[in-house]
Design a protein around this motif. Structure first.
Motif, PDB file in Angstrom:
ATOM      1  N   VAL A  86      78.818  84.422  76.882  1.00 25.09           N
ATOM      2  CA  VAL A  86      79.728  83.528  76.169  1.00 25.09           C
ATOM      3  C   VAL A  86      80.858  83.088  77.106  1.00 25.09           C
ATOM      4  O   VAL A  86      81.208  81.917  77.184  1.00 25.09           O
ATOM      5  CB  VAL A  86      80.309  84.217  74.905  1.00 25.09           C
ATOM      6  N   ARG A 113      71.866  81.118  64.394  1.00 22.70           N
ATOM      7  CA  ARG A 113      72.934  80.119  64.263  1.00 22.70           C
ATOM      8  C   ARG A 113      72.907  79.402  62.928  1.00 22.70           C
ATOM      9  O   ARG A 113      73.919  78.900  62.471  1.00 22.70           O
ATOM     10  CB  ARG A 113      72.780  79.064  65.357  1.00 22.70           C
ATOM     11  N   MET A 171      91.771  79.298  67.683  1.00 21.54           N
ATOM     12  CA  MET A 171      91.959  78.029  68.401  1.00 21.54           C
ATOM     13  C   MET A 171      91.403  76.870  67.560  1.00 21.54           C
ATOM     14  O   MET A 171      91.815  76.722  66.439  1.00 21.54           O
ATOM     15  CB  MET A 171      91.357  78.100  69.814  1.00 21.54           C
ATOM     16  N   LYS A 206      70.412  84.194  67.916  1.00 20.93           N
ATOM     17  CA  LYS A 206      71.756  84.442  67.370  1.00 20.93           C
ATOM     18  C   LYS A 206      71.845  84.072  65.888  1.00 20.93           C
ATOM     19  O   LYS A 206      72.893  84.188  65.293  1.00 20.93           O
ATOM     20  CB  LYS A 206      72.796  83.662  68.180  1.00 20.93           C
ATOM     21  N   ARG A 212      88.453  76.552  66.242  1.00 18.82           N
ATOM     22  CA  ARG A 212      87.501  76.967  65.210  1.00 18.82           C
ATOM     23  C   ARG A 212      88.216  77.661  64.057  1.00 18.82           C
ATOM     24  O   ARG A 212      89.419  77.893  64.098  1.00 18.82           O
ATOM     25  CB  ARG A 212      86.450  77.900  65.818  1.00 18.82           C
ATOM     26  N   THR A 219      97.503  85.743  77.930  1.00 23.44           N
ATOM     27  CA  THR A 219      97.947  85.232  76.630  1.00 23.44           C
ATOM     28  C   THR A 219      97.255  85.961  75.488  1.00 23.44           C
ATOM     29  O   THR A 219      97.877  86.273  74.478  1.00 23.44           O
ATOM     30  CB  THR A 219      97.609  83.720  76.504  1.00 23.44           C
ATOM     31  N   LYS A 277      92.917  83.013  80.581  1.00 22.85           N
ATOM     32  CA  LYS A 277      93.391  83.171  79.193  1.00 22.85           C
ATOM     33  C   LYS A 277      93.755  84.604  78.839  1.00 22.85           C
ATOM     34  O   LYS A 277      94.381  84.861  77.817  1.00 22.85           O
ATOM     35  CB  LYS A 277      92.321  82.686  78.226  1.00 22.85           C
ATOM     36  N   GLY A 323      97.126  88.072  70.925  1.00 16.82           N
ATOM     37  CA  GLY A 323      95.921  88.403  70.191  1.00 16.82           C
ATOM     38  C   GLY A 323      94.884  87.303  70.322  1.00 16.82           C
ATOM     39  O   GLY A 323      95.161  86.231  70.876  1.00 16.82           O
ATOM     40  N   LEU A 324      93.690  87.569  69.820  1.00 16.64           N
ATOM     41  CA  LEU A 324      92.636  86.546  69.807  1.00 16.64           C
ATOM     42  C   LEU A 324      92.889  85.622  68.621  1.00 16.64           C
ATOM     43  O   LEU A 324      93.008  86.090  67.481  1.00 16.64           O
ATOM     44  CB  LEU A 324      91.260  87.197  69.667  1.00 16.64           C
ATOM     45  N   GLN A 325      92.962  84.350  68.893  1.00 18.26           N
ATOM     46  CA  GLN A 325      93.190  83.341  67.850  1.00 18.26           C
ATOM     47  C   GLN A 325      91.973  82.425  67.786  1.00 18.26           C
ATOM     48  O   GLN A 325      91.301  82.205  68.795  1.00 18.26           O
ATOM     49  CB  GLN A 325      94.446  82.520  68.175  1.00 18.26           C
TER      50      GLN A 325
HETATM   51  C1  HQG Z   1      90.163  81.599  73.719  1.00 14.71           C
HETATM   52  C2  HQG Z   1      79.098  80.056  70.917  1.00 14.71           C
HETATM   53  C3  HQG Z   1      94.457  81.342  74.520  1.00 14.71           C
HETATM   54  C4  HQG Z   1      88.863  82.346  73.558  1.00 14.71           C
HETATM   55  C5  HQG Z   1      79.503  81.349  71.601  1.00 14.71           C
HETATM   56  C6  HQG Z   1      87.850  81.273  73.921  1.00 14.71           C
HETATM   57  C7  HQG Z   1      80.260  82.098  70.531  1.00 14.71           C
HETATM   58  C8  HQG Z   1      92.587  82.030  73.407  1.00 14.71           C
HETATM   59  C9  HQG Z   1      88.545  79.978  73.499  1.00 14.71           C
HETATM   60  C10 HQG Z   1      80.856  80.981  69.688  1.00 14.71           C
HETATM   61  C11 HQG Z   1      93.378  82.797  72.508  1.00 14.71           C
HETATM   62  C12 HQG Z   1      87.918  79.361  72.274  1.00 14.71           C
HETATM   63  C13 HQG Z   1      82.346  80.841  69.896  1.00 14.71           C
HETATM   64  C14 HQG Z   1      94.773  82.786  72.713  1.00 14.71           C
HETATM   65  C15 HQG Z   1      91.307  83.041  71.955  1.00 14.71           C
HETATM   66  N1  HQG Z   1      95.267  82.042  73.719  1.00 14.71           N
HETATM   67  N2  HQG Z   1      93.126  81.305  74.407  1.00 14.71           N
HETATM   68  N3  HQG Z   1      95.612  83.502  71.927  1.00 14.71           N
HETATM   69  N4  HQG Z   1      92.561  83.394  71.623  1.00 14.71           N
HETATM   70  N5  HQG Z   1      91.318  82.209  73.022  1.00 14.71           N
HETATM   71  O1  HQG Z   1      84.357  78.058  72.250  1.00 14.71           O
HETATM   72  O2  HQG Z   1      84.390  82.590  71.306  1.00 14.71           O
HETATM   73  O3  HQG Z   1      75.978  79.526  71.441  1.00 14.71           O
HETATM   74  O4  HQG Z   1      86.050  78.103  70.354  1.00 14.71           O
HETATM   75  O5  HQG Z   1      88.803  83.456  74.420  1.00 14.71           O
HETATM   76  O6  HQG Z   1      78.387  82.023  72.077  1.00 14.71           O
HETATM   77  O7  HQG Z   1      84.042  81.054  73.343  1.00 14.71           O
HETATM   78  O8  HQG Z   1      77.366  77.832  70.244  1.00 14.71           O
HETATM   79  O9  HQG Z   1      85.079  80.244  71.157  1.00 14.71           O
HETATM   80  O10 HQG Z   1      87.612  81.232  75.309  1.00 14.71           O
HETATM   81  O11 HQG Z   1      79.447  82.929  69.769  1.00 14.71           O
HETATM   82  O12 HQG Z   1      75.981  79.483  68.970  1.00 14.71           O
HETATM   83  O13 HQG Z   1      89.901  80.314  73.206  1.00 14.71           O
HETATM   84  O14 HQG Z   1      80.212  79.773  70.097  1.00 14.71           O
HETATM   85  O15 HQG Z   1      77.965  80.245  70.126  1.00 14.71           O
HETATM   86  O16 HQG Z   1      86.649  78.910  72.638  1.00 14.71           O
HETATM   87  O17 HQG Z   1      82.647  80.776  71.298  1.00 14.71           O
HETATM   88  P1  HQG Z   1      85.501  78.730  71.578  1.00 14.71           P
HETATM   89  P2  HQG Z   1      84.065  81.253  71.866  1.00 14.71           P
HETATM   90  P3  HQG Z   1      76.743  79.227  70.199  1.00 14.71           P
END
Ligand code: HQG
Length: 179
Positions: free
Chosen positions: A134, A66, A117, A64, A119, A108, A105, A113-115
């Motif tokens: 993921v 990283r 959160m 990926k 990050r 919501t 989730k 929309g996707l936020q």
């Molecule tokens: C959700 C890893 C409620 C979103 C992964 C996710 C990825 C909402 C969670 C990278 C929302 C945040 C990031 C809303 C989004 N209301 N929930 N409006 N909008 N969400 O972990 O994308 O392996 O911060 O769906 O593979 O899961 O570590 O983000 O479930 O590429 O390199 O809020 O991290 O990469 O969760 O993961 P995260 P992510 P690595």
């Protein structure tokens, strides 16, 4: 270095460079770069002895992408909770990107929309398979959402490409649908 040790080291480097450099006595520049040598020193002192070569192997082996090493510095390419100036290129995204999330989730997300959160950015995948992976971090039976990214781009949403991962500040619900 065996796979298990490499994954562990990769997670530790992610933790430090994305979230908590200060816990390892490091400061990042405005683009999120740390001194590679200082990182080696900090991990060796606080956790376990590692070499610059160990870290370089982790960087090379990450599918990926990283991390990025530039000269004597290293940064995480995505995933930050801390504020850094993004240097990954602005791109025109493909027609469709994917986002894997937990079942609870979805409602919501479709509404608000996707936020990002905790990050700085929302993270999107090029394939359904990767998005499923993921989502599995959050739910045993995750949902893969389809993002009409080209249309979002057309309406002014900026996308950046960090290795194989795409990031955006947010994605309005109207561009998202459940598969
Ligand atoms: C959700 C890893 C409620 C979103 C992964 C996710 C990825 C909402 C969670 C990278 C929302 C945040 C990031 C809303 C989004 N209301 N929930 N409006 N909008 N969400 O972990 O994308 O392996 O911060 O769906 O593979 O899961 O570590 O983000 O479930 O590429 O390199 O809020 O991290 O990469 O969760 O993961 P995260 P992510 P690595």
């Amino acid at each position: 270095m065996e796979d298990r040790r490499r994954v562990k080291l990769s997670k530790l480097i992610s933790y430090i460079l994305r979230h908590h450099p200060e816990k390892y006595g490091l400061t990042l520049d405005r683009y999120g770069f740390a001194s590679l040598q200082e990182l080696v020193g900090a991990i060796s002192q606080k956790k376990k002895r590692v070499s610059e070569q160990d870290i370089k192997r982790v960087v090379e082996k990450s599918e990926k992408k990283r991390f990025e090493i530039k000269g004597d510095k290293i940064r995480a390419t995505y995933g930050h909770t801390i504020e850094v100036e993004q240097v990954s290129p602005l791109v025109e995204p493909p027609e469709i990107l994917f986002h894997g999330t937990s079942r609870r989730k979805v409602e919501t997300i479709l509404q608000d929309g996707l936020q990002p959160m905790k990050r700085q950015y929302v993270h999107l995948c090029q394939t359904e398979q990767e998005a499923y992976r993921v989502g599995r971090r959050k739910d045993t039976n995750p949902v893969v959402l389809q993002i009409r990214s080209r249309d979002a781009f057309g309406e002014g949403i900026e996308f950046r490409k960090c290795g194989s991962v795409y990031i955006a500040k947010q994605i309005p619900g109207k561009f998202i649908k459940q598969n």
